[in-house]
Design a protein around this motif. Structure first.
Motif, PDB file in Angstrom:
ATOM      1  N   SER A  50      18.025  14.351   1.925  1.00  0.00           N
ATOM      2  CA  SER A  50      18.401  13.810   0.619  1.00  0.00           C
ATOM      3  C   SER A  50      19.884  13.496   0.498  1.00  0.00           C
ATOM      4  O   SER A  50      20.313  12.933  -0.515  1.00  0.00           O
ATOM      5  N   GLU A  51      20.683  13.813   1.507  1.00  0.00           N
ATOM      6  CA  GLU A  51      22.106  13.474   1.491  1.00  0.00           C
ATOM      7  C   GLU A  51      22.371  12.085   2.062  1.00  0.00           C
ATOM      8  O   GLU A  51      23.528  11.646   2.104  1.00  0.00           O
ATOM      9  N   CYS A  52      21.316  11.396   2.503  1.00  0.00           N
ATOM     10  CA  CYS A  52      21.521  10.064   3.078  1.00  0.00           C
ATOM     11  C   CYS A  52      21.946   9.069   2.003  1.00  0.00           C
ATOM     12  O   CYS A  52      21.816   9.320   0.803  1.00  0.00           O
ATOM     13  N   ASP A  53      22.446   7.924   2.438  1.00  0.00           N
ATOM     14  CA  ASP A  53      22.954   6.906   1.506  1.00  0.00           C
ATOM     15  C   ASP A  53      21.922   5.818   1.208  1.00  0.00           C
ATOM     16  O   ASP A  53      22.268   4.790   0.622  1.00  0.00           O
ATOM     17  N   LEU A  54      20.680   6.026   1.626  1.00  0.00           N
ATOM     18  CA  LEU A  54      19.661   5.014   1.390  1.00  0.00           C
ATOM     19  C   LEU A  54      19.338   4.893  -0.099  1.00  0.00           C
ATOM     20  O   LEU A  54      19.397   5.873  -0.843  1.00  0.00           O
ATOM     21  N   VAL A  55      18.970   3.688  -0.516  1.00  0.00           N
ATOM     22  CA  VAL A  55      18.651   3.408  -1.915  1.00  0.00           C
ATOM     23  C   VAL A  55      17.232   2.851  -1.984  1.00  0.00           C
ATOM     24  O   VAL A  55      16.886   1.914  -1.267  1.00  0.00           O
ATOM     25  N   SER A  56      16.402   3.427  -2.853  1.00  0.00           N
ATOM     26  CA  SER A  56      15.015   2.995  -2.985  1.00  0.00           C
ATOM     27  C   SER A  56      14.912   1.797  -3.920  1.00  0.00           C
ATOM     28  O   SER A  56      15.607   1.708  -4.918  1.00  0.00           O
ATOM     29  N   HIS A  57      13.990   0.875  -3.574  1.00  0.00           N
ATOM     30  CA  HIS A  57      13.695  -0.239  -4.465  1.00  0.00           C
ATOM     31  C   HIS A  57      12.381  -0.019  -5.200  1.00  0.00           C
ATOM     32  O   HIS A  57      11.960  -0.866  -5.987  1.00  0.00           O
ATOM     33  N   TYR A  58      11.710   1.121  -4.951  1.00  0.00           N
ATOM     34  CA  TYR A  58      10.495   1.440  -5.684  1.00  0.00           C
ATOM     35  C   TYR A  58      10.852   1.844  -7.111  1.00  0.00           C
ATOM     36  O   TYR A  58      11.869   2.512  -7.334  1.00  0.00           O
ATOM     37  N   PRO A  59      10.017   1.502  -8.083  1.00  0.00           N
ATOM     38  CA  PRO A  59      10.273   1.970  -9.453  1.00  0.00           C
ATOM     39  C   PRO A  59      10.090   3.477  -9.531  1.00  0.00           C
ATOM     40  O   PRO A  59       9.268   4.048  -8.804  1.00  0.00           O
ATOM     41  N   PRO A  60      10.845   4.157 -10.387  1.00  0.00           N
ATOM     42  CA  PRO A  60      10.736   5.616 -10.478  1.00  0.00           C
ATOM     43  C   PRO A  60       9.449   6.092 -11.127  1.00  0.00           C
ATOM     44  O   PRO A  60       9.139   7.270 -11.103  1.00  0.00           O
ATOM     45  N   GLY A  61       8.678   5.177 -11.715  1.00  0.00           N
ATOM     46  CA  GLY A  61       7.419   5.553 -12.357  1.00  0.00           C
ATOM     47  C   GLY A  61       6.310   5.731 -11.347  1.00  0.00           C
ATOM     48  O   GLY A  61       6.522   5.730 -10.137  1.00  0.00           O
ATOM     49  N   LYS A  62       5.080   5.863 -11.859  1.00  0.00           N
ATOM     50  CA  LYS A  62       3.936   6.120 -10.984  1.00  0.00           C
ATOM     51  C   LYS A  62       3.630   4.894 -10.128  1.00  0.00           C
ATOM     52  O   LYS A  62       3.849   3.761 -10.547  1.00  0.00           O
ATOM     53  N   PRO A  63       3.127   5.075  -8.913  1.00  0.00           N
ATOM     54  CA  PRO A  63       2.771   3.946  -8.053  1.00  0.00           C
ATOM     55  C   PRO A  63       1.472   3.305  -8.507  1.00  0.00           C
ATOM     56  O   PRO A  63       0.743   3.842  -9.336  1.00  0.00           O
ATOM     57  N   TYR A  64       1.196   2.164  -7.961  1.00  0.00           N
ATOM     58  CA  TYR A  64      -0.059   1.488  -8.259  1.00  0.00           C
ATOM     59  C   TYR A  64      -1.219   2.203  -7.576  1.00  0.00           C
ATOM     60  O   TYR A  64      -1.037   2.949  -6.628  1.00  0.00           O
ATOM     61  N   ASP A  65      -2.425   1.936  -8.061  1.00  0.00           N
ATOM     62  CA  ASP A  65      -3.627   2.507  -7.474  1.00  0.00           C
ATOM     63  C   ASP A  65      -3.870   1.952  -6.082  1.00  0.00           C
ATOM     64  O   ASP A  65      -3.408   0.883  -5.738  1.00  0.00           O
ATOM     65  N   SER A  66      -4.629   2.706  -5.291  1.00  0.00           N
ATOM     66  CA  SER A  66      -5.156   2.151  -4.057  1.00  0.00           C
ATOM     67  C   SER A  66      -6.239   1.142  -4.417  1.00  0.00           C
ATOM     68  O   SER A  66      -6.659   1.044  -5.573  1.00  0.00           O
ATOM     69  N   MET A  67      -6.728   0.409  -3.437  1.00  0.00           N
ATOM     70  CA  MET A  67      -7.724  -0.625  -3.709  1.00  0.00           C
ATOM     71  C   MET A  67      -9.013  -0.026  -4.280  1.00  0.00           C
ATOM     72  O   MET A  67      -9.584  -0.547  -5.237  1.00  0.00           O
ATOM     73  N   VAL A  68      -9.466   1.093  -3.698  1.00  0.00           N
ATOM     74  CA  VAL A  68     -10.691   1.718  -4.185  1.00  0.00           C
ATOM     75  C   VAL A  68     -10.500   2.229  -5.605  1.00  0.00           C
ATOM     76  O   VAL A  68     -11.338   2.011  -6.485  1.00  0.00           O
ATOM     77  N   GLU A  69      -9.381   2.906  -5.842  1.00  0.00           N
ATOM     78  CA  GLU A  69      -9.113   3.454  -7.164  1.00  0.00           C
ATOM     79  C   GLU A  69      -8.905   2.353  -8.191  1.00  0.00           C
ATOM     80  O   GLU A  69      -9.396   2.445  -9.333  1.00  0.00           O
ATOM     81  N   ALA A  70      -8.166   1.315  -7.800  1.00  0.00           N
ATOM     82  CA  ALA A  70      -7.891   0.223  -8.735  1.00  0.00           C
ATOM     83  C   ALA A  70      -9.173  -0.467  -9.166  1.00  0.00           C
ATOM     84  O   ALA A  70      -9.365  -0.769 -10.356  1.00  0.00           O
TER      85      ALA A  70
END
Length: 417
Positions: A272-292
Motif C-alpha cells: 500500500s506504500e506504492c505510488d500507483l493510482v487506481s482508475h476504478y470507482p471507489p463504489g461497488k463493482p459491476y455484477d458478473s455476467m451471470v449475476e447481472a
C-alpha cells in the motif's frame, strides 16, 4: 491494459521491475502531445490516426513507451464506429450486383464506381450522397473505422494509467498470489471481496474482520495449462486492491528469459506504500455476467408486480471460523423474511470442496445456494445432502422462477434464524 509486446519489464535478481514514468516535464509533454493528436483526429479514420502516431514516434528510442500510451488512449478513451449508410457487407453486395450487369474497362473503373454509387443512392431513397456510398463500402475494415468520440484524460491521469498497466502485466505470468489485507474499514473488505467474485478468481480467504484477511489466489500458471484470459482477470484486480488502505501482496511468477527462453521462478512484491493510482470507482463493482442477467430478470418481475421479494446487492459478511463468506445477493420480503443467495458456478474440484466446507462451517440457516448442474460435485467429494443450505439447481442461466418457487415452499411468513 497493455499487450505483452508493449510491456517493459526488467529482471532484478530474483525479482522483476516494471517500467514506471515519473510525473516530470518530458513525459507530461509527450502525454500532452498524444492527447492533442487524438483530439485533432476526432471525425477521421483509425488509419489516419495510426499514420499520425507513426510520425509522432519518429526514430526515438522511446517508441515503445509512446505506443503504450497511445494504446491506452485508443482502448480506454476512444470510441471507433463503422460509419456507412448500410451495413458494409450489404453495401458491397448491392454494389457488386450492379457492377455485374456491365463490367467496365480498367481505364473507366473509378468512374464506373462513381456511377454505381450514384445509382445506388437513388435506389436507397435516403438522404445519402454518392461519396457516402464509396466511403461506406469498406467502412468495416479496422483502419476505416471513424474516431467518433474521445474522452480526453489529463496527461497525469494517462501516465498513472500507463504505470498501473505495466504493473498489471506482471500478473499475466503469475502462478501464485498472496494478498494480506491488514486491519481496515469493513467496507473496504466488502469491496475487495466483491471484485474477487466479479473476476471469478480462485481464492481461499482466511482471517477475520478485526484482524485482517489473507487471500490466496491461484494464478494462470498454477495447476493447469496457463490461461492468458485468467491472467488478465488477476491483473484486473490490481486497481481494486489500491482502494484498500493497508495491504501487502506477494506473487510467484513463471518467467521466461527473453534471450535464452529458459523458464525460471521470480518473485514480485507490492504494498500500500506504492505510488500507483487506481482508475476504478471507489463504489461497488459491476455484477458478473451471470449475476447481472439474474438481477435484470428479477428486477423485471418486481417492476411487473409479480413478486414482492426485493433483490439487494449490499450483503453483510458471514463470519466463519478462520475465514469469511460474502453471498452474491440478499432477498428481502416486506413482511420480514430475509434470505441470502450464493451462486456456485464453474470451478475446479479443490475450490468446490473448500466452498462447501465454508458453507458447513457458517451454519447459516437462511442461505440459498444456486448450483450449476454442470458441476461434478461427486468428483469434488461434496455430499450435497450434508450441506446446511437450501438448494436451487440451474443449467446455463439462473432464472428467478426456481428461486421464487423455493421461497414459496419455505413460506413467505417463515422467519429464518
Amino acid at each position: 491494459m497493455l499487450p505483452s509486446d508493449l510491456l517493459i519489464h526488467r529482471p532484478r535478481g530474483n525479482s522483476i521491475d516494471a517500467k514506471q514514468l515519473p510525473l516530470e516535464e518530458p513525459w507530461v509533454a509527450i502525454a500532452t502531445n498524444l492527447i492533442a493528436l487524438f483530439q485533432s483526429t476526432v471525425g477521421d479514420t483509425q488509419g489516419s490516426l495510426n499514420q499520425k502516431l507513426q510520425q509522432l514516434e519518429g526514430e526515438d528510442t522511446d517508441y515503445r513507451i509512446k505506443r503504450g500510451l497511445a494504446h491506452i488512449l485508443r482502448s480506454s478513451f476512444s470510441t471507433f464506429e463503422i460509419v456507412s449508410p448500410l451495413e458494409p457487407q450489404d453495401l458491397r453486395q448491392r454494389i457488386f450486383a450492379l457492377a455485374a450487369v456491365r463490367a467496365p474497362s480498367p481505364v473507366a473503373a473509378n468512374q464506373h464506381l462513381e456511377t454505381l454509387a450514384s445509382q445506388l443512392t437513388q435506389e436507397l431513397d435516403k438522404d445519402v450522397e454518392p461519396i457516402h456510398i464509396q466511403q461506406g463500402l469498406y467502412a468495416d475494415l479496422k483502419e476505416n473505422r471513424i474516431l467518433t468520440q474521445f474522452d480526453a484524460p489529463t496527461p497525469e491521469a494517462l501516465i498513472h494509467r500507463y504505470n498501473l498497466s505495466q504493473v498489471q502485466g506482471i500478473f499475466y505470468r503469475a502462478s501464485h498470489v498472496v494478498l494480506n489485507l491488514h486491519r481496515n474499514d469493513p467496507g473496504e473488505y466488502k469491496l475487495m471481496f466483491r471484485y474477487l467474485k466479479l473476476f471469478r478468481l480462485m481464492t481461499y480467504i482466511e482471517g477475520e474482520a478485526d484482524q485482517g484477511f489473507t487471500i490466496t489466489i491461484d494464478g494462470p500458471a498454477s495447476l493447469f495449462k496457463a490461461s492468458t484470459r485468467y491472467g488478465l482477470d488477476i491483473a484486473k484486480l490490481v486497481p481494486a486492491i489500491l482502494h484498500v488502505t493497508r495491504w501487502h501482496l506477494s506473487a510467484t511468477l513463471q518467467w521466461k528469459d527473453s534471450y535464452t527462453k529458459a523458464l525460471s521462478e521470480k518473485a514480485y512484491i507490492l504494498d500500500s506504500e506504492c505510488d500507483l493510482v487506481s482508475h476504478y470507482p471507489p463504489g461497488k463493482p459491476y455484477d458478473s455476467m451471470v449475476e447481472a442477467a439474474f438481477a435484470e430478470r428479477w428486477t423485471a418481475l418486481v417492476d411487473k408486480g409479480k413478486t414482492q421479494w426485493q433483490l439487494e446487492r449490499e450483503v453483510d459478511l458471514i463470519p466463519i471460523p478462520g475465514s469469511v463468506m460474502i453471498p452474491d445477493f440478499r432477498l428481502v420480503h416486506p413482511d420480514g423474511p430475509v434470505y441470502l443467495l450464493e451462486i456456485v458456478g464453474y470451478w475446479r474440484p479443490d475450490y468446490l470442496r473448500k466452498k462447501f466446507a465454508q458453507v458447513q462451517k457458517s451454519d447459516c440457516q437462511n442461505l440459498i445456494l444456486a448450483i450449476s448442474e454442470r458441476l461434478n460435485l461427486a468428483k469434488a467429494g461434496v455430499d450435497i445432502k450434508s450441506v446446511p443450505a437450501k438448494i436451487v439447481w440451474f443449467k446455463d442461466k439462473l432464472q428467478p422462477k426456481p428461486v421464487l418457487t423455493l421461497l414459496e415452499t419455505l413460506g413467505e411468513n417463515t422467519q429464518p434464524t
